[in-house]
Design a protein around this motif. Sequence first.
Motif: not given
Length: 172
Positions: A137-161
């Motif tokens: 509602a508030q940001h006029p540009g594109p955005s990706l809010l990506h929740r990372v699993d804190p038990a694993r940290g950044l993994v391959e699936a996150d980088f693919c996203a």
Amino acid sequence: MASAPERPLLFLDVDGPLIPFGASYGPPQVPVPGPSAALDRGNPLLDRLDPGIGPRLMALDCRLVWATTWMRDANEAVAPRLGLPKLPLVEWPDTGADDGPRGLHWKTRPLVEWADGRPFIWADDEIGAMDHVWVAAQHPGPSLLHRVDPARGLVEADFCAFTDWLGALAAG
């Protein structure tokens, strides 16, 4: 002659995405000598950093920005261990956590303000439903809010996203 569009931003949290909290987080790392030595002492969390993540982040077609309560310590203690240069960082305002609708993360408004309409990814382990609604509602540009699993940290699936979103953005 038109200038090239600015690269999208990638707002990076440290605790959770880069320092996972799960039991298996990779081998202990060798301490990096230099100005970060004082921060390294007594902070076993830094051993959880995976130095292989730094080159992967640098390879993304975006501008990396710290979005963490580590503040300047992210550049002093985290960046060298990941092979990252000093990155810009979001300075958090001294406002109350209750500024906004119930469930809105306290980082959400400052990140949208910092982005100033530019496309951005926000990688954090505390992103919730209200953050998605508010940013849409508030940001006029594109955005990706990506929740990372804190038990694993950044993994391959996150980088693919990240790469999929950046590729779709570049394709228009």
